[in-house]
Design a protein around this motif. Structure first.
Motif, PDB file in Angstrom:
ATOM      1  N   VAL A   2      85.996  65.037  22.223  1.00 29.28           N
ATOM      2  CA  VAL A   2      85.174  64.166  21.395  1.00 29.28           C
ATOM      3  C   VAL A   2      84.194  64.982  20.561  1.00 29.28           C
ATOM      4  O   VAL A   2      84.007  64.739  19.394  1.00 29.28           O
ATOM      5  N   TRP A  57      81.784  53.404  20.503  1.00 29.54           N
ATOM      6  CA  TRP A  57      83.102  53.421  19.866  1.00 29.54           C
ATOM      7  C   TRP A  57      83.433  54.813  19.371  1.00 29.54           C
ATOM      8  O   TRP A  57      82.644  55.420  18.669  1.00 29.54           O
ATOM      9  N   ALA A  61      89.088  54.155  17.365  1.00 30.37           N
ATOM     10  CA  ALA A  61      89.386  53.439  18.618  1.00 30.37           C
ATOM     11  C   ALA A  61      89.544  51.948  18.343  1.00 30.37           C
ATOM     12  O   ALA A  61      88.958  51.411  17.412  1.00 30.37           O
ATOM     13  N   ALA A  65      84.485  52.509  24.446  1.00 28.78           N
ATOM     14  CA  ALA A  65      84.728  53.371  25.605  1.00 28.78           C
ATOM     15  C   ALA A  65      84.445  52.611  26.898  1.00 28.78           C
ATOM     16  O   ALA A  65      83.488  51.840  26.970  1.00 28.78           O
ATOM     17  N   SER A  66      85.274  52.826  27.905  1.00 26.07           N
ATOM     18  CA  SER A  66      85.118  52.146  29.188  1.00 26.07           C
ATOM     19  C   SER A  66      84.735  53.092  30.315  1.00 26.07           C
ATOM     20  O   SER A  66      84.241  52.653  31.344  1.00 26.07           O
ATOM     21  N   GLN A  69      85.036  59.534  31.016  1.00 26.44           N
ATOM     22  CA  GLN A  69      86.107  60.403  30.541  1.00 26.44           C
ATOM     23  C   GLN A  69      86.481  60.069  29.099  1.00 26.44           C
ATOM     24  O   GLN A  69      86.863  60.953  28.335  1.00 26.44           O
ATOM     25  N   ASP A  70      86.392  58.796  28.704  1.00 30.71           N
ATOM     26  CA  ASP A  70      86.671  58.410  27.321  1.00 30.71           C
ATOM     27  C   ASP A  70      85.715  59.117  26.361  1.00 30.71           C
ATOM     28  O   ASP A  70      86.060  59.401  25.219  1.00 30.71           O
ATOM     29  N   ASP A  72      84.358  62.036  26.980  1.00 27.23           N
ATOM     30  CA  ASP A  72      84.442  63.466  27.262  1.00 27.23           C
ATOM     31  C   ASP A  72      83.153  63.964  27.910  1.00 27.23           C
ATOM     32  O   ASP A  72      82.747  65.101  27.742  1.00 27.23           O
TER      33      ASP A  72
END
Length: 99
Positions: A2, A57, A61, A65-66, A69-70, A72
């Motif tokens: 990211v 966001w 996308a 992000a949830s 890790q999404d 980073d």
């Protein structure tokens, strides 16, 4: 990767700096890609804690992000209670008076 979109950190906790606590970050479009990894990091004796991310966001996308890790976001030494949450609407922001 990211890229460095956020850096919450303490460099020297023994000099009277820190801790960082109760941070709420919401409604952000993260457009950076590549570069340094984002970080949330304290030092021994001056932790970073209770950080919530919501409605973040990544560029291109289709959903916010949830998971950490999404984003980073894996560099979290001396940090605790770092989370992506679904709803930050209950977040109360206290703005101190300037008068």
């Amino acid at each position: 990767m990211v890229g460095l979109w956020i850096a919450l950190f303490i460099e020297n906790g023994k000099e009277g700096v820190g801790p960082i606590t109760n941070v709420h970050v919401k409604s952000v479009l993260i457009g950076a890609e590549g570069g340094s990894q984002p970080l949330v990091s304290g030092v021994d004796g001056a932790n970073v804690s209770n950080v919530e991310f919501g409605d973040l966001w990544l560029l291109k996308a289709t959903n916010p992000a949830s998971f950490l890790q999404d984003l980073d976001l894996e560099n979290s030494d001396f940090a605790s209670n770092i989370a992506v949450v679904d709803d930050l609407t209950a977040c109360q922001v206290h703005v101190p008076s300037t008068t």
